[in-house]
Write a protein that holds these residues in place. Structure first.
Motif, PDB file in Angstrom:
ATOM      1  N   ARG A 128       0.836  -1.205   0.000  1.00 46.02           N
ATOM      2  CA  ARG A 128       0.000   0.000   0.000  1.00 46.02           C
ATOM      3  C   ARG A 128       0.873   1.259   0.000  1.00 46.02           C
ATOM      4  O   ARG A 128       0.594   2.224  -0.723  1.00 46.02           O
ATOM      5  CB  ARG A 128      -0.914  -0.012   1.227  1.00 46.02           C
ATOM      6  CG  ARG A 128      -1.890   1.137   1.239  1.00 46.02           C
ATOM      7  CD  ARG A 128      -2.876   1.037   2.393  1.00 46.02           C
ATOM      8  NE  ARG A 128      -3.753  -0.106   2.191  1.00 46.02           N
ATOM      9  CZ  ARG A 128      -3.944  -1.071   3.081  1.00 46.02           C
ATOM     10  NH1 ARG A 128      -3.347  -1.022   4.239  1.00 46.02           N
ATOM     11  NH2 ARG A 128      -4.739  -2.081   2.834  1.00 46.02           N
TER      12      ARG A 128
ATOM     13  N   LYS B 239       2.350   1.749  -3.428  1.00 52.52           N
ATOM     14  CA  LYS B 239       1.352   2.284  -4.351  1.00 52.52           C
ATOM     15  C   LYS B 239       1.195   3.786  -4.171  1.00 52.52           C
ATOM     16  O   LYS B 239       1.085   4.530  -5.142  1.00 52.52           O
ATOM     17  CB  LYS B 239       0.000   1.608  -4.133  1.00 52.52           C
ATOM     18  CG  LYS B 239      -0.091   0.211  -4.660  1.00 52.52           C
ATOM     19  CD  LYS B 239      -1.486  -0.346  -4.388  1.00 52.52           C
ATOM     20  CE  LYS B 239      -1.616  -1.781  -4.761  1.00 52.52           C
ATOM     21  NZ  LYS B 239      -2.961  -2.319  -4.452  1.00 52.52           N
ATOM     22  N   LEU B 240       1.171   4.236  -2.923  1.00 52.92           N
ATOM     23  CA  LEU B 240       1.023   5.672  -2.670  1.00 52.92           C
ATOM     24  C   LEU B 240       2.258   6.461  -3.105  1.00 52.92           C
ATOM     25  O   LEU B 240       2.140   7.602  -3.518  1.00 52.92           O
ATOM     26  CB  LEU B 240       0.716   5.924  -1.197  1.00 52.92           C
ATOM     27  CG  LEU B 240      -0.689   5.531  -0.751  1.00 52.92           C
ATOM     28  CD1 LEU B 240      -0.841   5.679   0.756  1.00 52.92           C
ATOM     29  CD2 LEU B 240      -1.732   6.366  -1.459  1.00 52.92           C
TER      30      LEU B 240
ATOM     31  N   LEU C  14       4.195   5.578  -5.684  1.00 54.09           N
ATOM     32  CA  LEU C  14       4.168   5.594  -7.147  1.00 54.09           C
ATOM     33  C   LEU C  14       3.042   6.452  -7.703  1.00 54.09           C
ATOM     34  O   LEU C  14       3.191   7.071  -8.749  1.00 54.09           O
ATOM     35  CB  LEU C  14       4.044   4.159  -7.684  1.00 54.09           C
ATOM     36  CG  LEU C  14       5.237   3.247  -7.382  1.00 54.09           C
ATOM     37  CD1 LEU C  14       4.951   1.836  -7.865  1.00 54.09           C
ATOM     38  CD2 LEU C  14       6.508   3.787  -8.013  1.00 54.09           C
ATOM     39  N   ASP C  15       1.913   6.473  -7.016  1.00 52.91           N
ATOM     40  CA  ASP C  15       0.770   7.261  -7.466  1.00 52.91           C
ATOM     41  C   ASP C  15       0.142   7.949  -6.258  1.00 52.91           C
ATOM     42  O   ASP C  15      -0.802   7.436  -5.663  1.00 52.91           O
ATOM     43  CB  ASP C  15      -0.257   6.375  -8.174  1.00 52.91           C
ATOM     44  CG  ASP C  15      -1.379   7.177  -8.822  1.00 52.91           C
ATOM     45  OD1 ASP C  15      -1.285   8.428  -8.837  1.00 52.91           O
ATOM     46  OD2 ASP C  15      -2.328   6.555  -9.324  1.00 52.91           O
ATOM     47  N   PRO C  16       0.653   9.130  -5.881  1.00 50.24           N
ATOM     48  CA  PRO C  16       0.164   9.799  -4.668  1.00 50.24           C
ATOM     49  C   PRO C  16      -1.296  10.234  -4.747  1.00 50.24           C
ATOM     50  O   PRO C  16      -1.939  10.452  -3.734  1.00 50.24           O
ATOM     51  CB  PRO C  16       1.080  11.007  -4.507  1.00 50.24           C
ATOM     52  CG  PRO C  16       1.846  11.126  -5.755  1.00 50.24           C
ATOM     53  CD  PRO C  16       1.723   9.854  -6.518  1.00 50.24           C
ATOM     54  N   HIS C  17      -1.853  10.335  -5.950  1.00 48.70           N
ATOM     55  CA  HIS C  17      -3.239  10.771  -6.096  1.00 48.70           C
ATOM     56  C   HIS C  17      -4.221   9.607  -6.081  1.00 48.70           C
ATOM     57  O   HIS C  17      -5.430   9.822  -6.153  1.00 48.70           O
ATOM     58  CB  HIS C  17      -3.412  11.585  -7.381  1.00 48.70           C
ATOM     59  CG  HIS C  17      -2.530  12.787  -7.420  1.00 48.70           C
ATOM     60  ND1 HIS C  17      -2.692  13.852  -6.567  1.00 48.70           N
ATOM     61  CD2 HIS C  17      -1.444  13.078  -8.177  1.00 48.70           C
ATOM     62  CE1 HIS C  17      -1.752  14.754  -6.818  1.00 48.70           C
ATOM     63  NE2 HIS C  17      -0.986  14.307  -7.778  1.00 48.70           N
ATOM     64  N   ALA C  18      -3.697   8.396  -6.011  1.00 46.05           N
ATOM     65  CA  ALA C  18      -4.572   7.222  -5.979  1.00 46.05           C
ATOM     66  C   ALA C  18      -5.311   7.174  -4.655  1.00 46.05           C
ATOM     67  O   ALA C  18      -4.769   7.532  -3.604  1.00 46.05           O
ATOM     68  CB  ALA C  18      -3.763   5.946  -6.167  1.00 46.05           C
ATOM     69  N   ARG C  19      -6.538   6.755  -4.718  1.00 48.02           N
ATOM     70  CA  ARG C  19      -7.351   6.652  -3.514  1.00 48.02           C
ATOM     71  C   ARG C  19      -6.992   5.354  -2.802  1.00 48.02           C
ATOM     72  O   ARG C  19      -7.016   4.293  -3.426  1.00 48.02           O
ATOM     73  CB  ARG C  19      -8.826   6.652  -3.905  1.00 48.02           C
ATOM     74  CG  ARG C  19      -9.730   6.996  -2.763  1.00 48.02           C
ATOM     75  CD  ARG C  19     -11.159   7.128  -3.236  1.00 48.02           C
ATOM     76  NE  ARG C  19     -11.920   6.172  -2.463  1.00 48.02           N
ATOM     77  CZ  ARG C  19     -12.818   5.351  -2.943  1.00 48.02           C
ATOM     78  NH1 ARG C  19     -13.111   5.363  -4.203  1.00 48.02           N
ATOM     79  NH2 ARG C  19     -13.453   4.523  -2.169  1.00 48.02           N
TER      80      ARG C  19
END
Length: 120
Positions: A52, A55-56, A58-63
């Motif tokens: 998790r 993921k954040l 790599l993609d800080p805007h992902a929910r």
């Protein structure tokens, strides 16, 4: 279906699934994915990161997947209802239907009649 026919059908399904499993075991793509996952998990453990967190990064805007539900808007305030009893001139102001005197009126005169006493 007889027990023997059911047994043979299940045996055929099992043989088919075993054949699929053998085909996957020999698949080079699967071997690469397994190796990648093992190396990734080892790397995550070495740096004390979770999937998790990666993921954040790599993609800080992902929910986030298991995030708390979005804050709900507050409930709309209930409107004051005014009932005027034409029989005795009594007046009730209430925001809900749990008013003691209103319940008495509804049991005495009927709910439909009391609702007709609602003032605009």
């Amino acid at each position: 279906m007889s027990k023997l026919a059911e047994f043979k059908a299940l045996e055929a399904q099992l043989a088919e699934q075993l054949a699929q499993l053998d085909a996957l075991k020999n698949d080079d793509g699967l071997k690469k994915e397994i190796e990648f996952e093992q190396k990734l998990r080892a790397l995550l453990g070495e740096y004390s990161f979770s999937l998790r967190e990666v993921k954040l990064i790599l993609d800080p805007h992902a929910r986030p997947e298991r995030a708390a539900p979005a804050a709900r808007q507050p409930r709309r305030e209930r409107q004051v209802k005014v009932y005027l009893n034409p029989n005795n001139g009594e007046r009730i102001e209430t925001k809900g239907g749990n008013h003691k005197l209103l319940k008495e009126w509804k049991s005495q005169y009927g709910a439909e009649t009391v609702e007709s006493w609602l003032q605009d």
